[in-house]
Design a protein around this motif. Structure first.
Motif, PDB file in Angstrom:
ATOM      1  N   LEU A 176       0.822  -1.209   0.000  1.00  0.00           N
ATOM      2  CA  LEU A 176       0.000   0.000   0.000  1.00  0.00           C
ATOM      3  C   LEU A 176       0.860   1.264   0.000  1.00  0.00           C
ATOM      4  CD1 LEU A 176      -2.822   1.211   0.068  1.00  0.00           C
ATOM      5  CD2 LEU A 176      -2.766   1.062   2.565  1.00  0.00           C
ATOM      6  N   ILE A 177       1.967   1.249   0.739  1.00  0.00           N
ATOM      7  CA  ILE A 177       2.884   2.393   0.726  1.00  0.00           C
ATOM      8  C   ILE A 177       3.425   2.606  -0.685  1.00  0.00           C
ATOM      9  CG2 ILE A 177       5.143   3.220   1.525  1.00  0.00           C
ATOM     10  CD1 ILE A 177       4.529   1.836   4.221  1.00  0.00           C
ATOM     11  N   GLY A 178       3.781   1.503  -1.346  1.00  0.00           N
ATOM     12  CA  GLY A 178       4.262   1.590  -2.723  1.00  0.00           C
ATOM     13  C   GLY A 178       3.211   2.170  -3.660  1.00  0.00           C
ATOM     14  N   VAL A 179       1.967   1.729  -3.489  1.00  0.00           N
ATOM     15  CA  VAL A 179       0.865   2.266  -4.307  1.00  0.00           C
ATOM     16  C   VAL A 179       0.699   3.765  -4.046  1.00  0.00           C
ATOM     17  CG1 VAL A 179      -1.649   2.223  -4.644  1.00  0.00           C
ATOM     18  CG2 VAL A 179      -0.371   0.078  -4.481  1.00  0.00           C
ATOM     19  N   SER A 188      -2.383   8.738 -10.768  1.00  0.00           N
ATOM     20  CA  SER A 188      -3.323   7.751 -11.307  1.00  0.00           C
ATOM     21  C   SER A 188      -3.150   6.421 -10.590  1.00  0.00           C
ATOM     22  CB  SER A 188      -3.086   7.564 -12.812  1.00  0.00           C
ATOM     23  OG  SER A 188      -3.961   6.579 -13.346  1.00  0.00           O
ATOM     24  N   LEU A 189      -4.224   5.616 -10.613  1.00  0.00           N
ATOM     25  CA  LEU A 189      -4.182   4.265 -10.049  1.00  0.00           C
ATOM     26  C   LEU A 189      -4.451   3.201 -11.100  1.00  0.00           C
ATOM     27  CD1 LEU A 189      -6.176   4.944  -6.749  1.00  0.00           C
ATOM     28  CD2 LEU A 189      -3.728   4.467  -6.919  1.00  0.00           C
ATOM     29  N   ASN A 190      -4.779   3.625 -12.325  1.00  0.00           N
ATOM     30  CA  ASN A 190      -5.062   2.682 -13.405  1.00  0.00           C
ATOM     31  C   ASN A 190      -3.751   2.176 -14.008  1.00  0.00           C
ATOM     32  OD1 ASN A 190      -5.558   2.319 -16.601  1.00  0.00           O
ATOM     33  ND2 ASN A 190      -7.392   1.702 -15.446  1.00  0.00           N
ATOM     34  N   THR A 191      -3.606   0.865 -14.085  1.00  0.00           N
ATOM     35  CA  THR A 191      -2.352   0.266 -14.541  1.00  0.00           C
ATOM     36  C   THR A 191      -1.961   0.735 -15.941  1.00  0.00           C
ATOM     37  OG1 THR A 191      -2.809  -1.717 -13.207  1.00  0.00           O
ATOM     38  CG2 THR A 191      -1.148  -1.922 -14.937  1.00  0.00           C
ATOM     39  N   ALA A 192      -2.902   0.683 -16.880  1.00  0.00           N
ATOM     40  CA  ALA A 192      -2.604   1.072 -18.265  1.00  0.00           C
ATOM     41  C   ALA A 192      -2.264   2.551 -18.364  1.00  0.00           C
ATOM     42  CB  ALA A 192      -3.790   0.740 -19.163  1.00  0.00           C
TER      43      ALA A 192
END
Length: 496
Positions: A176-179, A188-192
């Motif tokens: 979660l810290i990495g995120v 952004s949180l979307n991988t693509a």
């Protein structure tokens, strides 16, 4: 077609609370089997649809990414979903007689509800294209796993669950810290979306720090050496049905998350420059030898199989670290092959526990002669674990050897050979005690002393065991389907 993807999440999410409220153990079992079977059928259909390289995209609530949560399904997602739902169905079939024997009757509805939530979490991890949503599903699966392990019949199960809880929480916190760091850098949180805009923020120190935190967190969840200490106790003390399910799915899904981080989220050159492949290759080689040696040292069958899993995870990490088509294909293929092998072996151990009330090898001496069909299936799965030609284990090791030779990594070739020799030693330890040692007087569950019924395992357990054993041979002789799925997924990852 797109709506089918969300059904994999919605069905167990809706059925789990209903299951917890039903007092009948047979109805709760039937509901769980139906949920698992429907998930398997949907996963197989999705895999068929995306096998030609297409993608299936579902936007939750109609919100387009990067603002909304997106489910993006390709051949790798679908392959993982098939593994998870297939093993869930097999575990549920086995659980029909195993769970009432090992779980307090009052908590059986809660057990099956937690099982469905764990399935929900693992499928959610596989399907989502949003890294924070991935964390949410990771925690759903983890929390339900802690509960499932703690329901074991011995007090040691509580200790094992607590240990896993502490280490699992640390792993989730790191992730979660990495995120959070990556979100701070990318917005952004979307991988693509993150991957597309990566060059614009690649020079920020936060991005490198985020990768380190996420890899550390997932490595702990995946039990990658040396962050594996929770695994032997968790698998060894959990109820048999839980050991079957988790040994074949939990760490495999975490390895899948590692694929997504390293190949989808970050450019390959970025983490190659950080020397991450060399570190992972070293840890993978040590894991194969250490895990195999520790498995050989064990005197209890479930702990032996648990340490064997540490070694098998090492093979997956080696394949990933080679960063070539064959190596990554072998790594992904081993997710599937090892899931079949280890679930079969844990089902066999569960049958022995059901009949003899123990899985200590010295207490099982000679029992294989009284249970020839169970012993035969365990032997087939054991040969697969070694990697005997004609079994699924051989397929993985062959492609891994080819990949190592292609890269000139002779230390990897030596590691695979040593790991296979040690596998012969610990598999032989099981076979020797079950068949070649003199018999001991055993207390057999539900069978009068001297009765021939000792040779008979419950029908549902036997069916589950032989489904796994037959698959070890079928997918070892006919590799086209599993290899094509793994190869397609590996190619898609490397081409991003």
């Amino acid at each position: 077609m797109e709506q089918l993807t969300i059904l994999l999440i919605v069905i167990p999410l809706m059925v789990a609370p209903i299951t917890a409220l039903i007092p009948s153990e047979k109805i709760t079992w039937a509901l769980t089997l139906i949920v698992s079977s429907i998930s398997l059928l949907i996963s197989l259909y999705i895999l068929y649809e995306v096998s030609d390289g297409r993608h299936v995209i579902y936007e939750l609530g109609g919100w387009r990414p990067p603002w909304g949560i997106e489910y993006k399904i390709d051949s790798l997602n679908a392959f993982i979903a098939v593994i998870v739902s297939g093993i869930a169905s097999l575990s549920c079939l086995f659980a029909y007689r195993s769970v009432p024997d090992e779980i307090d009757k009052k908590t059986i509805p809660l057990f099956y509800a937690a099982f469905q939530l764990c399935l929900l979490g693992l499928l959610g991890i596989a399907l989502t294209g949003d890294i924070f949503n991935l964390f949410v599903f990771l925690e759903i699966s983890s929390l339900s796993t802690y509960a499932l392990i703690s329901m074991g019949k011995h007090r040691k199960a509580l200790t094992a669950a607590f240990s896993y809880l502490i280490l699992g929480t640390i792993g989730a916190t790191f992730f979660l810290i990495g995120v959070g760091f990556l979100f701070a850098a990318s917005g952004s949180l979307n991988t693509a979306d993150i991957a597309n805009r990566f060059p614009s923020f690649a020079d920020m120190q936060l991005v490198e720090t985020a990768l380190i935190f996420m890899v550390m967190g997932i490595a702990l969840k995946a039990a990658i050496f040396p962050l594996h200490s929770w695994l032997p106790n968790a698998y060894g003390q959990a109820p048999s049905a839980v050991s079957v399910f988790l040994s074949a799915t939990a760490t495999k899904v975490s390895i899948y998350v590692l694929y997504r981080i390293l190949f989808d989220l970050y450019p390959i050159d970025y983490w190659v420059d950080m020397l991450l492949p060399q570190i992972m290759l070293s840890l993978g080689c040590v894991a194969v030898i250490y895990g195999s040696f520790r498995a050989w040292q064990q005197v209890e069958m479930k702990r032996l199989l648990a340490f064997s899993s540490v070694a098998q995870i090492g093979y997956m990490v080696i394949g990933l670290a080679l960063i070539n088509q064959l190596g990554l294909t072998a790594s992904i293929l081993h997710l599937f092959n090892h899931a079949i092998i280890k679930s079969t072996l844990f089902i066999g151990a569960g049958i022995l526990l059901y009949r003899a009330n123990t899985t200590e090898l010295r207490s099982l001496r000679g029992l294989g002669k009284d249970m020839p069909w169970t012993f035969a299936a365990i032997t087939l799965a054991g040969l697969s674990l070694i990697g005997v030609p004609g079994t699924v284990g051989f397929v993985t090791k062959w492609y891994l050897l080819e990949a190592a030779v292609e890269k000139g990594m002779w230390i990897v070739v030596g590691t695979i050979v040593i790991g296979s020799v040690l596998a012969i030693a610990y598999v032989w330890k099981i076979i020797e005690n079950l068949y070649f040692r003199s018999k001991r007087k055993l207390h057999i569950q539900d069978v009068p002393s001297g009765d021939s019924g000792v040779a008979r395992a419950p029908r549902t357990m036997t069916i589950a065991l032989w489904i796994g054993a037959i698959m070890c041979i079928v997918f070892g002789l006919n590799t086209e389907l599993s290899f094509e799925a793994a190869s397609s997924a590996a190619k898609a990852l490397l081409e991003r």
